[in-house]
Design an enzyme around this catalytic site. Structure first.
Site, PDB file in Angstrom:
ATOM      1  N   ASN A   8    -112.767  57.704 -29.072  1.00 24.15           N
ATOM      2  CA  ASN A   8    -111.766  56.704 -28.720  1.00 24.15           C
ATOM      3  C   ASN A   8    -111.337  56.012 -30.003  1.00 24.15           C
ATOM      4  O   ASN A   8    -112.098  55.230 -30.566  1.00 24.15           O
ATOM      5  CB  ASN A   8    -112.408  55.712 -27.736  1.00 24.15           C
ATOM      6  CG  ASN A   8    -111.456  54.602 -27.317  1.00 24.15           C
ATOM      7  OD1 ASN A   8    -110.356  54.478 -27.835  1.00 24.15           O
ATOM      8  ND2 ASN A   8    -111.906  53.792 -26.383  1.00 24.15           N
ATOM      9  N   ARG A  71    -109.686  59.847 -25.823  1.00 25.94           N
ATOM     10  CA  ARG A  71    -108.797  58.879 -25.174  1.00 25.94           C
ATOM     11  C   ARG A  71    -107.501  58.839 -25.972  1.00 25.94           C
ATOM     12  O   ARG A  71    -107.514  58.608 -27.177  1.00 25.94           O
ATOM     13  CB  ARG A  71    -109.439  57.488 -25.169  1.00 25.94           C
ATOM     14  CG  ARG A  71    -108.477  56.420 -24.711  1.00 25.94           C
ATOM     15  CD  ARG A  71    -109.137  55.057 -24.650  1.00 25.94           C
ATOM     16  NE  ARG A  71    -108.186  54.046 -24.253  1.00 25.94           N
ATOM     17  CZ  ARG A  71    -107.731  53.086 -25.060  1.00 25.94           C
ATOM     18  NH1 ARG A  71    -108.145  53.013 -26.310  1.00 25.94           N
ATOM     19  NH2 ARG A  71    -106.862  52.203 -24.624  1.00 25.94           N
ATOM     20  N   HIS A 160    -104.685  51.230 -19.402  1.00 23.75           N
ATOM     21  CA  HIS A 160    -106.015  51.040 -18.791  1.00 23.75           C
ATOM     22  C   HIS A 160    -106.198  51.984 -17.605  1.00 23.75           C
ATOM     23  O   HIS A 160    -107.031  51.727 -16.730  1.00 23.75           O
ATOM     24  CB  HIS A 160    -106.221  49.592 -18.272  1.00 23.75           C
ATOM     25  CG  HIS A 160    -106.332  48.548 -19.334  1.00 23.75           C
ATOM     26  ND1 HIS A 160    -105.833  47.272 -19.167  1.00 23.75           N
ATOM     27  CD2 HIS A 160    -106.906  48.575 -20.558  1.00 23.75           C
ATOM     28  CE1 HIS A 160    -106.076  46.567 -20.267  1.00 23.75           C
ATOM     29  NE2 HIS A 160    -106.720  47.327 -21.125  1.00 23.75           N
ATOM     30  N   ARG A 221    -102.402  38.639 -26.519  1.00 25.73           N
ATOM     31  CA  ARG A 221    -101.053  38.995 -26.063  1.00 25.73           C
ATOM     32  C   ARG A 221    -100.546  37.980 -25.044  1.00 25.73           C
ATOM     33  O   ARG A 221    -101.308  37.522 -24.199  1.00 25.73           O
ATOM     34  CB  ARG A 221    -101.034  40.386 -25.421  1.00 25.73           C
ATOM     35  CG  ARG A 221    -101.360  41.529 -26.367  1.00 25.73           C
ATOM     36  CD  ARG A 221    -101.049  42.869 -25.703  1.00 25.73           C
ATOM     37  NE  ARG A 221    -101.565  43.984 -26.473  1.00 25.73           N
ATOM     38  CZ  ARG A 221    -102.571  44.767 -26.066  1.00 25.73           C
ATOM     39  NH1 ARG A 221    -103.158  44.567 -24.893  1.00 25.73           N
ATOM     40  NH2 ARG A 221    -102.981  45.754 -26.836  1.00 25.73           N
ATOM     41  N   MET A 263    -113.112  34.633 -24.374  1.00 29.53           N
ATOM     42  CA  MET A 263    -113.195  33.741 -23.223  1.00 29.53           C
ATOM     43  C   MET A 263    -114.408  32.817 -23.290  1.00 29.53           C
ATOM     44  O   MET A 263    -114.374  31.703 -22.766  1.00 29.53           O
ATOM     45  CB  MET A 263    -113.208  34.576 -21.944  1.00 29.53           C
ATOM     46  CG  MET A 263    -112.971  33.790 -20.689  1.00 29.53           C
ATOM     47  SD  MET A 263    -111.393  32.904 -20.714  1.00 29.53           S
ATOM     48  CE  MET A 263    -110.296  34.146 -20.068  1.00 29.53           C
ATOM     49  N   ARG A 264    -115.481  33.269 -23.950  1.00 26.50           N
ATOM     50  CA  ARG A 264    -116.667  32.407 -24.060  1.00 26.50           C
ATOM     51  C   ARG A 264    -116.363  31.156 -24.865  1.00 26.50           C
ATOM     52  O   ARG A 264    -116.789  30.059 -24.500  1.00 26.50           O
ATOM     53  CB  ARG A 264    -117.834  33.185 -24.687  1.00 26.50           C
ATOM     54  CG  ARG A 264    -118.406  34.222 -23.732  1.00 26.50           C
ATOM     55  CD  ARG A 264    -119.245  35.243 -24.442  1.00 26.50           C
ATOM     56  NE  ARG A 264    -118.399  36.140 -25.238  1.00 26.50           N
ATOM     57  CZ  ARG A 264    -118.790  37.323 -25.712  1.00 26.50           C
ATOM     58  NH1 ARG A 264    -120.022  37.738 -25.497  1.00 26.50           N
ATOM     59  NH2 ARG A 264    -117.974  38.072 -26.403  1.00 26.50           N
ATOM     60  N   GLU A 364    -115.212  53.655 -19.119  1.00 24.53           N
ATOM     61  CA  GLU A 364    -114.140  54.591 -19.466  1.00 24.53           C
ATOM     62  C   GLU A 364    -114.703  55.877 -20.068  1.00 24.53           C
ATOM     63  O   GLU A 364    -114.157  56.956 -19.859  1.00 24.53           O
ATOM     64  CB  GLU A 364    -113.162  53.913 -20.436  1.00 24.53           C
ATOM     65  CG  GLU A 364    -112.375  52.805 -19.758  1.00 24.53           C
ATOM     66  CD  GLU A 364    -111.557  51.960 -20.719  1.00 24.53           C
ATOM     67  OE1 GLU A 364    -112.005  50.855 -21.060  1.00 24.53           O
ATOM     68  OE2 GLU A 364    -110.487  52.403 -21.142  1.00 24.53           O
TER      69      GLU A 364
HETATM   70  P1  AMP Z   1    -113.585  44.184 -23.195  1.00 28.40           P
HETATM   71  O1  AMP Z   1    -112.219  44.351 -23.786  1.00 28.40           O
HETATM   72  O2  AMP Z   1    -113.686  44.681 -21.803  1.00 28.40           O
HETATM   73  O3  AMP Z   1    -114.685  44.677 -24.092  1.00 28.40           O
HETATM   74  O4  AMP Z   1    -113.809  42.607 -23.086  1.00 28.40           O
HETATM   75  C1  AMP Z   1    -114.025  41.801 -24.223  1.00 28.40           C
HETATM   76  C2  AMP Z   1    -113.841  40.347 -23.860  1.00 28.40           C
HETATM   77  O5  AMP Z   1    -114.692  39.995 -22.754  1.00 28.40           O
HETATM   78  C3  AMP Z   1    -114.259  39.362 -24.956  1.00 28.40           C
HETATM   79  O6  AMP Z   1    -113.220  39.132 -25.882  1.00 28.40           O
HETATM   80  C4  AMP Z   1    -114.562  38.116 -24.173  1.00 28.40           C
HETATM   81  O7  AMP Z   1    -113.375  37.348 -24.027  1.00 28.40           O
HETATM   82  C5  AMP Z   1    -114.962  38.607 -22.805  1.00 28.40           C
HETATM   83  N1  AMP Z   1    -116.399  38.395 -22.517  1.00 28.40           N
HETATM   84  C6  AMP Z   1    -117.452  39.143 -22.889  1.00 28.40           C
HETATM   85  N2  AMP Z   1    -118.608  38.611 -22.421  1.00 28.40           N
HETATM   86  C7  AMP Z   1    -118.283  37.508 -21.727  1.00 28.40           C
HETATM   87  C8  AMP Z   1    -119.010  36.508 -20.998  1.00 28.40           C
HETATM   88  N3  AMP Z   1    -120.355  36.561 -20.886  1.00 28.40           N
HETATM   89  N4  AMP Z   1    -118.309  35.519 -20.411  1.00 28.40           N
HETATM   90  C9  AMP Z   1    -116.965  35.467 -20.513  1.00 28.40           C
HETATM   91  N5  AMP Z   1    -116.226  36.354 -21.173  1.00 28.40           N
HETATM   92  C10 AMP Z   1    -116.865  37.365 -21.781  1.00 28.40           C
END
Ligand code: AMP
Length: 377
Positions: A8, A71, A160, A221, A263-264, A364
């Site tokens: 990927n 991918r 996605h 974004r 988001m954390r 994925e």
């Molecule tokens: P992904 O693109 O699916 O890998 O998601 C990554 C994003 O998930 C990160 O930038 C965070 O904003 C969010 N994330 C990961 N762990 C947590 C958590 N424990 N609580 C809230 N948001 C999370």
């Protein structure tokens, strides 16, 4: 023949997984980052592939490698499913570069490098757009001049797709039904984010558009906005279309509203009373809720709302915020189930709710490996 290597590549990274499909276990997981970004770094994706091969030494067994699964971000309207890679397929992916100028070139260099490294192993392209090729014309058409649509490929493609496909199938399993029997709304909330309306196992609408910029608010974004804003910003600041595009993709979303794309960080800042972070969270959840309403109307009736990806799998507050006030539509969350931490696919709706609300961890890589293996037999 039980091993599948999944590759990927992003514009400056390669993620890889080596899977043993006999027991669906991971033999190796890793990534190469900052490709081409600085002197001393890995210069390009071909060199990155050599790094991957070195890291896999001792674990990858060429005699049982059944396929390499790639991918590929943009398959345009040409690719509807997993595709065995040959020169013609590479040429088609190249023709689609204008639609995905950062991603498809990286995907192609890695495909070339992997074909050179494994000349006797079938290579399979799994497109992020493929699952959404079932969108009916009213859902994928933008109301723009025919020349844009017919000659320039301007339409909704969606992304996605591999995740939406995997998650919607797993969700049907959890419901104890066949995918063809259920309607659902899948919310992939990661760094990128998109919603998908799935009718009887097929994608019938999705929030990302010709590019991944449209739809939900994401890490960096903007998601939906009035397209006239681009011209307005150009007039007011002298910024070029390229610069505005860069800002909307890389310096907008949660980053712009709340000061972080993670988001954390946003949750911590909001809990501390930061008004920007609070607005960011509210706007993020509001946008999701709006799409749930729209896709409810598209689907007529739904069996489930499904949360997945980094935020969707891990953030109970976002899940609760996204469906707040939808009880009269049969969509509700059990606070206790929602708060319980788990890595498993699970229900978070109360037993009385008409619609199941589920958390289903996405995967994925296993989906790409499954599709690649199914294609090569
Ligand atoms: P992904 O693109 O699916 O890998 O998601 C990554 C994003 O998930 C990160 O930038 C965070 O904003 C969010 N994330 C990961 N762990 C947590 C958590 N424990 N609580 C809230 N948001 C999370």
């Amino acid at each position: 023949m039980n091993q599948v290597l999944v590759l990927n590549s992003g514009s400056s990274s390669i993620k890889y997984q080596l899977l043993d499909m006999a027991d669906r276990s991971r033999l190796a997981v890793g990534h190469v980052e900052r490709i081409g970004e600085s002197a001393g770094a890995v210069p390009d994706h071909a060199a990155g592939m050599q790094v991957v091969l070195r890291e896999l030494e001792g674990r990858l067994d060429r005699s049982v490698l059944a396929a390499v699964g790639h991918r590929v971000v943009h398959g345009g309207d040409r690719f509807h499913g997993p595709t065995l890679i040959d020169d013609e397929v590479c040429a088609a992916i190249k023709e689609l570069i204008p639609l995905a100028p950062l991603h498809n070139p990286a995907n192609l260099t890695l495909i070339d490098a992997a074909r050179a490294a494994f000349p006797d192993v079938p290579q399979v392209a799994v497109f992020d757009t493929a699952f959404h090729q079932t969108l009916p014309p009213p859902a994928h058409t933008y109301a723009v001049p025919a020349a844009w649509r017919e000659e320039l490929g301007v339409r909704r493609y969606g992304f996605h797709g591999t995740s939406h496909q995997y998650v919607s199938r797993r969700a049907a399993e959890l419901l104890g039904r066949r995918p063809e029997e259920v309607n659902m709304i899948v919310l992939h909330l990661g760094n990128g984010a998109s919603a998908c309306a799935v009718r009887q196992g097929k994608s019938v609408d999705t929030s990302m558009g010709m590019t991944p910029l449209e739809g939900l608010i994401m890490g960096t974004r903007s998601g939906d906005l009035d397209p006239a804003i681009t011209a307005y910003i150009a007039r007011r600041t002298g910024q070029s279309a390229e610069q505005t595009d860069e800002v909307l993709n890389k310096a907008s979303g949660m980053q712009a509203l709340g000061g972080s794309n993670d988001m954390r960080d946003i949750a911590t800042a909001a809990a501390g009373g930061d008004p920007g972070a609070t607005l960011a969270l509210d706007a993020y959840c509001y946008r999701i809720r709006k799409y749930i309403g729209a896709y409810l109307a598209v689907l007529g009736r739904i069996d489930a709302v499904v949360f997945t990806a980094g935020v969707g799998e891990n953030d109970p507050d976002v899940r609760a915020g996204a469906v707040a006030g939808l009880e009269h539509l049969g969509i509700a969350i059990s606070p206790k189930r929602n708060a319980a931490r788990s890595r498993e696919a699970r229900y978070i709706s109360p037993f009385w709710a008409a619609t199941a609300v589920l958390v289903v961890p996405t995967d994925e890589e296993i989906e790409i490996a499954d599709q690649a293996l199914a294609l090569v037999g």
